[in-house]
Scaffold this active site. Structure first.
Site, PDB file in Angstrom:
ATOM      1  N   ASP A  14       0.835  -1.199   0.000  1.00 17.66           N
ATOM      2  CA  ASP A  14       0.000   0.000   0.000  1.00 17.66           C
ATOM      3  C   ASP A  14       0.872   1.252   0.000  1.00 17.66           C
ATOM      4  OD1 ASP A  14      -2.191  -1.518   0.023  1.00 17.66           O
ATOM      5  OD2 ASP A  14      -2.852  -1.013   2.059  1.00 17.66           O
ATOM      6  N   ALA A  15       1.981   1.183   0.758  1.00 15.09           N
ATOM      7  CA  ALA A  15       2.854   2.356   0.871  1.00 15.09           C
ATOM      8  C   ALA A  15       3.451   2.708  -0.494  1.00 15.09           C
ATOM      9  CB  ALA A  15       3.961   2.077   1.876  1.00 15.09           C
ATOM     10  N   GLU A  16       3.845   1.682  -1.240  1.00 17.45           N
ATOM     11  CA  GLU A  16       4.421   1.928  -2.564  1.00 17.45           C
ATOM     12  C   GLU A  16       3.369   2.506  -3.506  1.00 17.45           C
ATOM     13  OE1 GLU A  16       7.739  -1.365  -3.443  1.00 17.45           O
ATOM     14  OE2 GLU A  16       5.857  -2.173  -2.720  1.00 17.45           O
ATOM     15  N   TYR A  17       2.153   1.938  -3.406  1.00 18.81           N
ATOM     16  CA  TYR A  17       1.061   2.418  -4.245  1.00 18.81           C
ATOM     17  C   TYR A  17       0.757   3.881  -3.926  1.00 18.81           C
ATOM     18  CZ  TYR A  17      -3.567   2.738  -6.359  1.00 18.81           C
ATOM     19  OH  TYR A  17      -4.635   3.128  -7.112  1.00 18.81           O
ATOM     20  N   ASP A  18       0.650   4.160  -2.625  1.00 19.42           N
ATOM     21  CA  ASP A  18       0.357   5.537  -2.199  1.00 19.42           C
ATOM     22  C   ASP A  18       1.415   6.504  -2.710  1.00 19.42           C
ATOM     23  OD1 ASP A  18      -1.927   4.819  -0.923  1.00 19.42           O
ATOM     24  OD2 ASP A  18      -0.996   4.616   1.056  1.00 19.42           O
TER      25      ASP A  18
ATOM     26  N   LEU B 195     -11.508   7.956   1.155  1.00 20.24           N
ATOM     27  CA  LEU B 195     -10.951   8.902   2.125  1.00 20.24           C
ATOM     28  C   LEU B 195      -9.618   9.423   1.618  1.00 20.24           C
ATOM     29  CD1 LEU B 195     -11.482   6.980   5.496  1.00 20.24           C
ATOM     30  CD2 LEU B 195     -12.701   9.025   4.738  1.00 20.24           C
TER      31      LEU B 195
ATOM     32  N   GLU C   3     -11.369   5.931  14.761  1.00 22.77           N
ATOM     33  CA  GLU C   3     -11.686   4.498  14.663  1.00 22.77           C
ATOM     34  C   GLU C   3     -10.537   3.777  13.973  1.00 22.77           C
ATOM     35  OE1 GLU C   3     -15.014   4.607  12.029  1.00 22.77           O
ATOM     36  OE2 GLU C   3     -16.366   5.441  13.536  1.00 22.77           O
TER      37      GLU C   3
ATOM     38  N   LYS D  45      -8.849   1.682  11.105  1.00 26.57           N
ATOM     39  CA  LYS D  45      -9.159   1.575   9.676  1.00 26.57           C
ATOM     40  C   LYS D  45      -8.976   0.108   9.294  1.00 26.57           C
ATOM     41  CE  LYS D  45      -8.042   3.749   5.255  1.00 26.57           C
ATOM     42  NZ  LYS D  45      -7.849   2.535   4.484  1.00 26.57           N
TER      43      LYS D  45
ATOM     44  N   ASP E 200      -8.619  -3.262   7.449  1.00 25.30           N
ATOM     45  CA  ASP E 200      -8.072  -3.595   6.138  1.00 25.30           C
ATOM     46  C   ASP E 200      -8.916  -4.705   5.516  1.00 25.30           C
ATOM     47  OD1 ASP E 200      -6.462  -3.342   4.018  1.00 25.30           O
ATOM     48  OD2 ASP E 200      -4.714  -4.325   4.894  1.00 25.30           O
TER      49      ASP E 200
ATOM     50  N   ARG F  51     -18.290  -1.919  -3.079  1.00 20.54           N
ATOM     51  CA  ARG F  51     -18.204  -0.525  -3.486  1.00 20.54           C
ATOM     52  C   ARG F  51     -18.110  -0.365  -4.994  1.00 20.54           C
ATOM     53  NH1 ARG F  51     -13.509   3.253  -1.258  1.00 20.54           N
ATOM     54  NH2 ARG F  51     -12.302   2.111  -2.778  1.00 20.54           N
TER      55      ARG F  51
ATOM     56  N   TYR G 216     -19.589   1.066  10.399  1.00 20.45           N
ATOM     57  CA  TYR G 216     -19.067   2.308  10.972  1.00 20.45           C
ATOM     58  C   TYR G 216     -19.730   3.593  10.473  1.00 20.45           C
ATOM     59  CZ  TYR G 216     -16.314   1.652   6.722  1.00 20.45           C
ATOM     60  OH  TYR G 216     -15.931   1.399   5.439  1.00 20.45           O
TER      61      TYR G 216
ATOM     62  N   LYS H 102     -12.892  11.241  12.229  1.00 18.47           N
ATOM     63  CA  LYS H 102     -14.146  11.794  11.694  1.00 18.47           C
ATOM     64  C   LYS H 102     -14.646  12.906  12.610  1.00 18.47           C
ATOM     65  CE  LYS H 102     -15.391   7.208  10.038  1.00 18.47           C
ATOM     66  NZ  LYS H 102     -16.252   6.035  10.112  1.00 18.47           N
TER      67      LYS H 102
ATOM     68  N   LYS I 205      -2.641   6.769   7.731  1.00 17.28           N
ATOM     69  CA  LYS I 205      -2.076   5.466   7.371  1.00 17.28           C
ATOM     70  C   LYS I 205      -0.835   5.201   8.212  1.00 17.28           C
ATOM     71  CE  LYS I 205      -3.656   3.577   3.551  1.00 17.28           C
ATOM     72  NZ  LYS I 205      -3.407   3.304   2.414  1.00 17.28           N
TER      73      LYS I 205
ATOM     74  N   CYS J  42      12.397 -36.006  -2.355  1.00 19.08           N
ATOM     75  CA  CYS J  42      12.017 -35.594  -1.002  1.00 19.08           C
ATOM     76  C   CYS J  42      13.279 -35.434  -0.156  1.00 19.08           C
ATOM     77  CB  CYS J  42      11.098 -36.644  -0.393  1.00 19.08           C
ATOM     78  SG  CYS J  42      10.785 -36.333   1.344  1.00 19.08           S
TER      79      CYS J  42
ATOM     80  N   CYS K 158      13.160 -38.391   2.713  1.00 22.91           N
ATOM     81  CA  CYS K 158      13.248 -39.838   2.470  1.00 22.91           C
ATOM     82  C   CYS K 158      13.850 -40.165   1.103  1.00 22.91           C
ATOM     83  CB  CYS K 158      11.866 -40.483   2.600  1.00 22.91           C
ATOM     84  SG  CYS K 158      10.747 -40.069   1.246  1.00 22.91           S
TER      85      CYS K 158
ATOM     86  N   CYS L  73       5.952 -35.299  -2.038  1.00 20.29           N
ATOM     87  CA  CYS L  73       6.614 -36.579  -1.792  1.00 20.29           C
ATOM     88  C   CYS L  73       5.509 -37.631  -1.767  1.00 20.29           C
ATOM     89  CB  CYS L  73       7.341 -36.545  -0.447  1.00 20.29           C
ATOM     90  SG  CYS L  73       7.767 -38.199   0.151  1.00 20.29           S
TER      91      CYS L  73
ATOM     92  N   CYS M 203       7.132 -41.797   4.526  1.00 19.13           N
ATOM     93  CA  CYS M 203       8.205 -40.803   4.671  1.00 19.13           C
ATOM     94  C   CYS M 203       8.206 -40.326   6.134  1.00 19.13           C
ATOM     95  CB  CYS M 203       7.941 -39.629   3.730  1.00 19.13           C
ATOM     96  SG  CYS M 203       8.981 -38.206   4.079  1.00 19.13           S
TER      97      CYS M 203
END
Ligand code: IVH
Length: 675
Positions: A45-49, A95, A124, A126, A128, A147, A234, A298, A322, A416, A419, A434, A439
């Site tokens: 999420d951090a990279e996306y944000d 949000l 509140e 958040k 996930d 949604r 909520y 809120k 976040k 394996c 064995c 296996c 075994c």
């Protein structure tokens, strides 16, 4: 804690801002597709944000280049086509995000300036999970929608009906209520689901959010029912038939009074009180039973919330905070391969020990060879580690730019490691297995599973004692446990008389465990404690279940093809039959499962019903849900136990069979009439 930087952001210089904006459009669209449509995020999420913030910043400098369909302007992902669309009566906004106490103070300053007074805020967790919009009309749950893009979502009503902690009926409110919340999977349910999937050689979910999404968006509601989903509500979207509460806290009280599951761990106060709580949440979040990715702040006063209104994307009176990405760097010291009770070979990264999300981690499962290859994780690599669903250590990615050439590529063994048997990988499966049932690793893991809490629950018989007993030749498989005596236990190292007595007492108790628990213990593929219970509730004894054919099994609601086939195959196996005789000889007498009382009123109470063909108005899932609500068991194949067959257009062999067995056949009109 470290800050994540998207690899592409760092290494792919844009010629100019225009090219960069276009690159970001494409990249974000690609990430959205993976996240929303495939439930398989490619980045955190951090990279996306970070990408989205970069795009928003560039667009602010060059508004002339902002496209109408820019992801910065959209509320969410595209919706899937497979569910019936639902037009939201009130748009489901998103949000805006903040990442610091100061940004929260700025948010409060904006609100208070617009409201021209100082304000109280509610904070509140958040959750996930994924947004759900529920409609209660005349007190009954009549609709549930995801949604989607915020305007049109997917009708997942039948699936939502299977969520155990959501009432289908309000306490006493008879008006109209549209309520918003989050469907999620608890950390525990997520860990257990993944464990089961790994055992069964299926792909695992990356985190509880994906597991929840994958479970809710199932066209077959029976699959959703088999996953343990939960929901927290909520917000009220629309309320008709009573006064709208004056504050958000009162809104939550109203929902609670109607018996609904309302978001817990809520606090309130002025903005400084809220900001002062941020630090303690970094710790507290790990103690919750569910995964959260931040907090939501809120405005408490509902009148002010209404007056502040919203931008195209988000309300002005609420904002998300976040959490900083909790990922750490460590080194992969080795990749070892473990063997599970079903023979699945699982690569396991041995890590330089490191603290993450509240505990020290030195190992992380790598699931299967495809996952290792896709993430290109090599022995000696520096990697980023986090806890998926706040529980399961997971390597996010390898930091290839930190390699020095000494790293070794992992090669999955085709024999394996325990064995030496030749392993194989079935088509369409991610796992190597296996095949050797004797075994030593499979036997050991099988016994550990057999005695575990959700199975035979033999307390005191832990992995160490099992190893000692195997090494001393006192047991060779699970059935041998029931012939253990004091003389077998006492000579073992670190075994006192008292402990030995306790173990024998626990074994004695296990002889009379419920049938469902024994079924879960046996290691029948796809039969865990839930399926075990279901089977036990429908077959009075082990002998009756062992004699059942596939058709009889399919007649049990929620037992599908895969489980039915697996059960028949397991009981047909000579070795398994011998194992059952030895368990019986050892005094194992599973107790019949207590069957819950079916509904006693109405035409369909306690009846077994099969649907076939296309009904003119009701979808198959709708008809099934309504029948189940009326107390019927809806099964997929016709047997002599079937009471009704509901036949629609183009009904085929099931209809013929019903005629042959003389079963009552009805059409949709009659079904609705009887309902
Ligand atoms: S309030 C108008 N409260 O977070 C938006 N959202 O990033 C109202 N979420 O789409 C949302 N927990 O799915 C709100 N306590 C909470 C929440 C919450 C999780 C989700 C929600 C929203 C997303 C925004």
């Amino acid at each position: 804690m470290i800050k994540l930087i998207n690899e592409k952001t760092a290494v792919e210089p844009a010629d100019n801002d225009y090219a960069r904006i276009n690159y970001l459009y494409e990249e974000i669209a690609r990430l959205n597709r993976a996240y929303y449509e495939e439930d398989a995020p490619l980045v955190t999420d951090a990279e996306y944000d970070a990408l989205l913030r970069e795009l928003t910043a560039l667009e602010a400098v060059h508004p002339e280049w902002r496209r109408a369909d820019s992801p910065s302007q959209r509320v969410g992902g595209r919706r899937l086509e497979k569910f019936a669309p639902v037009q939201h009566q009130v748009p489901l906004l998103s949000l805006a995000n903040t990442f610091s106490g100061d940004e929260l103070r700025d948010f409060a300053a904006r609100c208070e300036k617009l409201a021209e007074k100082s304000l109280t805020y509610v904070m509140e967790p958040k959750i996930d999970g994924l947004t759900i919009a529920l409609a209660y009309e005349n007190g009954r749950l009549t609709q549930a929608a995801t949604r989607g893009d915020g305007m049109v979502g997917e009708n997942v009503w039948e699936n939502v009906l299977t969520i155990a902690d959501l009432p289908h009926q309000l306490k006493d409110f008879k008006g109209r209520l549209l309520v918003r919340g989050e469907v999620y999977m608890s950390k525990r349910a997520f860990a257990e689901l993944n464990e089961q999937r790994e055992t069964d050689g299926e792909t695992t979910f990356a985190n509880p959010r994906n597991a929840a999404a994958g479970s809710l968006r199932q066209l077959d509601a029976a699959v959703t029912a088999s996953r343990r989903l939960s929901v927290w509500l909520y917000d009220i979207l629309l309320l008709e038939g009573t006064e709208w509460p004056q504050t958000h806290l009162q809104t939550l009280d109203f929902l609670r009074a109607q018996g609904l599951p309302v978001i817990p761990e809520v606090s309130s106060g002025d903005i400084e009180t809220i900001v002062s709580q941020l630090t303690s949440w970094q710790e507290k979040r790990h103690k919750l039973a569910f995964d959260i990715d931040g907090l939501v702040v809120k405005v408490d006063d509902e009148q002010v919330r209404m007056e502040l209104g919203s931008t195209a994307k988000a309300p002005r009176a609420a904002i998300a905070y976040k959490f900083p990405a909790e990922a750490v760097e460590t080194t992969v010291l080795d990749i070892q391969v473990g063997v599970g009770r079903t023979g699945v070979l699982t690569p396991l990264a041995v890590l330089e020990p490191v603290w993450v999300a509240g505990s020290q981690i030195s190992k992380a499962t790598l699931h299967n060879e495809d996952n290792v290859a896709a993430k290109d994780i090599r022995i000696g690599d520096r990697v980023l580690l986090h806890k998926a669903g706040d529980v399961i250590p997971e390597i996010i990615k390898s930091l290839s730019e930190k390699r020095n050439g000494q790293e070794r590529v992992f090669v999955m063994p085709h024999t394996c490691p325990e064995c030496g048997s030749a392993a194989s990988r079935a088509e369409g499966e991610a796992a190597w297995r296996c095949p050797n049932r004797s075994c030593p690793a499979r036997v050991r893991e099988g016994i550990e599973h057999f005695v575990s809490r959700q199975a035979m629950y033999i307390e005191g018989l832990g992995p160490q004692l099992i190893n000692q007993l195997l090494a001393a030749g006192k047991i060779h498989d699970a059935a041998d446990i029931f012939s253990l005596t004091m003389d077998d236990l006492l000579p073992l190292e670190r075994m006192g008389k008292k402990s030995a007595q306790n173990v024998l007492a626990a074994i004695e108790q296990a002889r009379r465990r419920p049938l469902g628990a024994l079924l879960a213990a046996l290691g029948i593929p796809y039969v865990g404690s839930k399926a075990g219970k279901l089977l036990a509730a429908n077959f009075p004894s082990l002998e009756r279940l062992a004699a059942a054919d596939k058709e009889e099994l399919l007649a049990v609601a929620d037992i599908g093809d895969i489980i039915a086939q697996s059960v028949v195959k397991w009981f047909a196996d000579k070795d398994n039959q011998e194992m059952l005789s030895r368990l019986a000889a050892g005094g194992v007498e599973p107790q019949a499962e207590v069957i819950s009382q079916p509904e006693t009123e109405g035409a369909f109470a306690g009846k077994v019903v099969v649907l076939t063909g296309t009904l003119p108005n009701l979808s198959r899932n709708e008809a099934k849900a309504r029948l189940e609500k009326a107390g019927a068991k809806v099964t997929s194949s016709v047997s002599r136990k079937t009471d009704y067959v509901v036949a629609g257009e183009a009904a085929g062999s099931k209809l013929e069979k019903a005629q042959e067995f003389g079963i009552t056949i009805i059409d949709e009109a009659e079904l609705l009439n009887l309902l």
